[in-house]
Design a protein around this motif. Structure first.
Motif, PDB file in Angstrom:
ATOM      1  N   GLY A   1      12.027   3.267  -9.175  1.00 58.80           N
ATOM      2  CA  GLY A   1      12.373   2.550  -7.945  1.00 58.80           C
ATOM      3  C   GLY A   1      11.176   1.901  -7.292  1.00 58.80           C
ATOM      4  N   LEU A   2      10.077   2.620  -7.200  1.00 58.57           N
ATOM      5  CA  LEU A   2       8.880   2.073  -6.559  1.00 58.57           C
ATOM      6  C   LEU A   2       8.286   0.938  -7.374  1.00 58.57           C
ATOM      7  N   GLY A   3       8.387   1.033  -8.715  1.00 61.20           N
ATOM      8  CA  GLY A   3       7.934  -0.065  -9.550  1.00 61.20           C
ATOM      9  C   GLY A   3       8.749  -1.325  -9.311  1.00 61.20           C
ATOM     10  N   GLY A   4      10.089  -1.181  -9.218  1.00 58.17           N
ATOM     11  CA  GLY A   4      10.946  -2.331  -8.938  1.00 58.17           C
ATOM     12  C   GLY A   4      10.683  -2.926  -7.566  1.00 58.17           C
TER      13      GLY A   4
ATOM     14  N   ILE B   1      15.100  -6.151   1.571  1.00 57.46           N
ATOM     15  CA  ILE B   1      15.688  -6.556   0.293  1.00 57.46           C
ATOM     16  C   ILE B   1      14.885  -5.964  -0.867  1.00 57.46           C
ATOM     17  N   SER B   2      13.570  -5.971  -0.753  1.00 61.62           N
ATOM     18  CA  SER B   2      12.713  -5.406  -1.803  1.00 61.62           C
ATOM     19  C   SER B   2      12.999  -3.921  -2.011  1.00 61.62           C
ATOM     20  N   TRP B   3      13.036  -3.158  -0.912  1.00 60.89           N
ATOM     21  CA  TRP B   3      13.261  -1.722  -1.013  1.00 60.89           C
ATOM     22  C   TRP B   3      14.664  -1.392  -1.486  1.00 60.89           C
ATOM     23  N   VAL B   4      15.660  -2.111  -1.001  1.00 61.90           N
ATOM     24  CA  VAL B   4      17.052  -1.823  -1.378  1.00 61.90           C
ATOM     25  C   VAL B   4      17.300  -2.168  -2.845  1.00 61.90           C
ATOM     26  N   SER B   5      16.825  -3.317  -3.298  1.00 61.93           N
ATOM     27  CA  SER B   5      17.059  -3.731  -4.683  1.00 61.93           C
ATOM     28  C   SER B   5      16.379  -2.786  -5.671  1.00 61.93           C
ATOM     29  N   GLY B   6      15.127  -2.417  -5.399  1.00 59.10           N
ATOM     30  CA  GLY B   6      14.428  -1.493  -6.290  1.00 59.10           C
ATOM     31  C   GLY B   6      15.066  -0.118  -6.324  1.00 59.10           C
ATOM     32  N   SER B   7      15.472   0.385  -5.175  1.00 67.91           N
ATOM     33  CA  SER B   7      16.088   1.722  -5.099  1.00 67.91           C
ATOM     34  C   SER B   7      17.461   1.741  -5.763  1.00 67.91           C
TER      35      SER B   7
ATOM     36  N   GLN C   1      19.943   3.359 -13.033  1.00 69.39           N
ATOM     37  CA  GLN C   1      19.293   3.684 -14.296  1.00 69.39           C
ATOM     38  C   GLN C   1      19.122   5.191 -14.474  1.00 69.39           C
ATOM     39  N   THR C   2      18.801   5.894 -13.387  1.00 71.02           N
ATOM     40  CA  THR C   2      18.621   7.351 -13.466  1.00 71.02           C
ATOM     41  C   THR C   2      19.934   8.044 -13.801  1.00 71.02           C
ATOM     42  N   VAL C   3      21.021   7.635 -13.155  1.00 74.39           N
ATOM     43  CA  VAL C   3      22.338   8.238 -13.419  1.00 74.39           C
ATOM     44  C   VAL C   3      22.761   7.980 -14.857  1.00 74.39           C
ATOM     45  N   ILE C   4      22.607   6.744 -15.324  1.00 73.94           N
ATOM     46  CA  ILE C   4      22.996   6.399 -16.694  1.00 73.94           C
ATOM     47  C   ILE C   4      22.164   7.185 -17.709  1.00 73.94           C
ATOM     48  N   THR C   5      20.874   7.308 -17.463  1.00 80.95           N
ATOM     49  CA  THR C   5      19.975   7.983 -18.410  1.00 80.95           C
ATOM     50  C   THR C   5      20.268   9.468 -18.506  1.00 80.95           C
ATOM     51  N   PHE C   6      20.479  10.134 -17.362  1.00 78.89           N
ATOM     52  CA  PHE C   6      20.665  11.583 -17.378  1.00 78.89           C
ATOM     53  C   PHE C   6      22.104  12.009 -17.635  1.00 78.89           C
ATOM     54  N   GLN C   7      22.987  11.054 -17.909  1.00 82.01           N
ATOM     55  CA  GLN C   7      24.322  11.380 -18.415  1.00 82.01           C
ATOM     56  C   GLN C   7      24.339  11.496 -19.932  1.00 82.01           C
TER      57      GLN C   7
ATOM     58  N   SER D   1       0.829  -1.210   0.000  1.00 83.14           N
ATOM     59  CA  SER D   1       0.000   0.000   0.000  1.00 83.14           C
ATOM     60  C   SER D   1       0.862   1.258   0.000  1.00 83.14           C
ATOM     61  N   LEU D   2       1.938   1.235   0.784  1.00 82.02           N
ATOM     62  CA  LEU D   2       2.852   2.384   0.820  1.00 82.02           C
ATOM     63  C   LEU D   2       3.500   2.606  -0.542  1.00 82.02           C
ATOM     64  N   VAL D   3       3.889   1.525  -1.200  1.00 77.58           N
ATOM     65  CA  VAL D   3       4.486   1.626  -2.537  1.00 77.58           C
ATOM     66  C   VAL D   3       3.478   2.201  -3.529  1.00 77.58           C
ATOM     67  N   ASP D   4       2.236   1.717  -3.494  1.00 71.57           N
ATOM     68  CA  ASP D   4       1.209   2.194  -4.425  1.00 71.57           C
ATOM     69  C   ASP D   4       0.924   3.685  -4.238  1.00 71.57           C
ATOM     70  N   VAL D   5       0.769   4.097  -2.985  1.00 73.47           N
ATOM     71  CA  VAL D   5       0.495   5.508  -2.708  1.00 73.47           C
ATOM     72  C   VAL D   5       1.667   6.392  -3.146  1.00 73.47           C
ATOM     73  N   SER D   6       2.883   5.947  -2.856  1.00 78.10           N
ATOM     74  CA  SER D   6       4.072   6.718  -3.221  1.00 78.10           C
ATOM     75  C   SER D   6       4.236   6.799  -4.734  1.00 78.10           C
ATOM     76  N   TYR D   7       3.953   5.698  -5.426  1.00 79.20           N
ATOM     77  CA  TYR D   7       4.080   5.694  -6.894  1.00 79.20           C
ATOM     78  C   TYR D   7       3.100   6.688  -7.519  1.00 79.20           C
TER      79      TYR D   7
END
Length: 259
Positions: free
Chosen positions: A48-51, A89-95, A101-107, A9-15
């Motif tokens: 991140g929240l999707g992952g 593990i879920s939160w760390v892996s997704g983040s 991906q964000t760093v690679i994309t915005f470079q 629920s927290l992930v859904d609301v945050s997304y």
């Protein structure tokens, strides 16, 4: 189960919060502009929240596997410490994946045309703005999708193969119904979440059109956060009773003729 549902629920609301407010602002404005830093932040949080949700759904599948296949030892296996570790593990892996991906994309060097043909700063839409060859970025998206999407999906499949095989060995019809009822809500959410995302990200070159990507993003940003609580709450007897009363009022309508 309720501990994992709280995190879901927290992930859904945050997304939804990371996308919907900015999208509503753009609907009201004639000139739809988003700052560079805000775009990067939106991409980081949404990705991140999707992952996190995909890994969390795999964890919940394991929870349902233990509940159905080893119910007598459920409280021993799924103790609080293990649930906490799996959630971390879920939160760390997704983040972590989102940050990379964000760093690679915005470079990537952006072209003079900085028009994002999307409802938000979605990773494929931002990559299309680059003035250089983006094949390495697409490979990175593919690899991260396999690790963070297909791996949890395969774990979910394995869990449900074991669950279904266990349900089929149950002799009583009532026992089969109870076991299936335990997994029905989670299985519905898994089908909705994994299906459309695999369709979008596994093949960036031959994937869906831009319009299809927009519709999928709207589905995840608006419909999924609304559907998940409804899907899981239907397992609650009080909620089902309230729905039945509400539907009964509308189904039994008396026609009042004019005098």
């Amino acid at each position: 189960m309720y501990f994992f549902l709280t995190n879901l629920s927290l992930v859904d609301v945050s997304y939804a919060t990371s996308i919907v407010p900015q999208m509503l602002v753009h609907f009201l404005k004639e000139h739809k502009v988003i700052p560079y830093v805000s775009c990067a932040a939106q991409l980081f949080f949404s990705l991140g929240l999707g992952g996190i949700e995909f890994v969390l759904l795999a964890v919940m599948a394991y929870d349902r596997y233990v509940a159905v296949c080893d119910p007598l030892r459920y409280s021993v296996i799924m103790h609080r410490a293990l649930c906490t570790r799996l959630t971390v593990i879920s939160w760390v892996s997704g983040s972590t994946n989102s940050l990379m991906q964000t760093v690679i994309t915005f470079q990537l060097p952006m072209c003079t045309n900085k028009y994002i043909d999307h409802i938000s700063c979605e990773i494929l839409a931002v990559v299309r703005l680059a003035c250089v060859d983006t094949s390495s970025n697409e490979v990175a998206i593919m690899v991260s999708s396999i690790i963070l999407l297909m791996t949890p999906f395969c774990l979910v499949l394995l869990s449900y193969i074991r669950i279904i095989s266990t349900i089929l060995t149950i002799q009583s019809t009532e026992g089969k119904k109870k076991a299936f009822h335990t997994c029905a809500s989670h299985l519905t959410v898994v089908a909705l979440c994994y299906g459309t995302t695999i369709f979008t990200y596994i093949q960036p070159h031959s994937g869906p059109s831009v319009l299809q990507e927009k519709l999928i993003s709207l589905f995840y940003a608006i419909l999924m956060p609304m559907l998940n609580p409804m899907i899981y709450s239907l397992r609650n007897k009080e909620v089902k009773g309230a729905w039945q009363k509400l539907l009964g009022k509308f189904s039994g309508v008396t026609l009042k003729l004019p005098t």
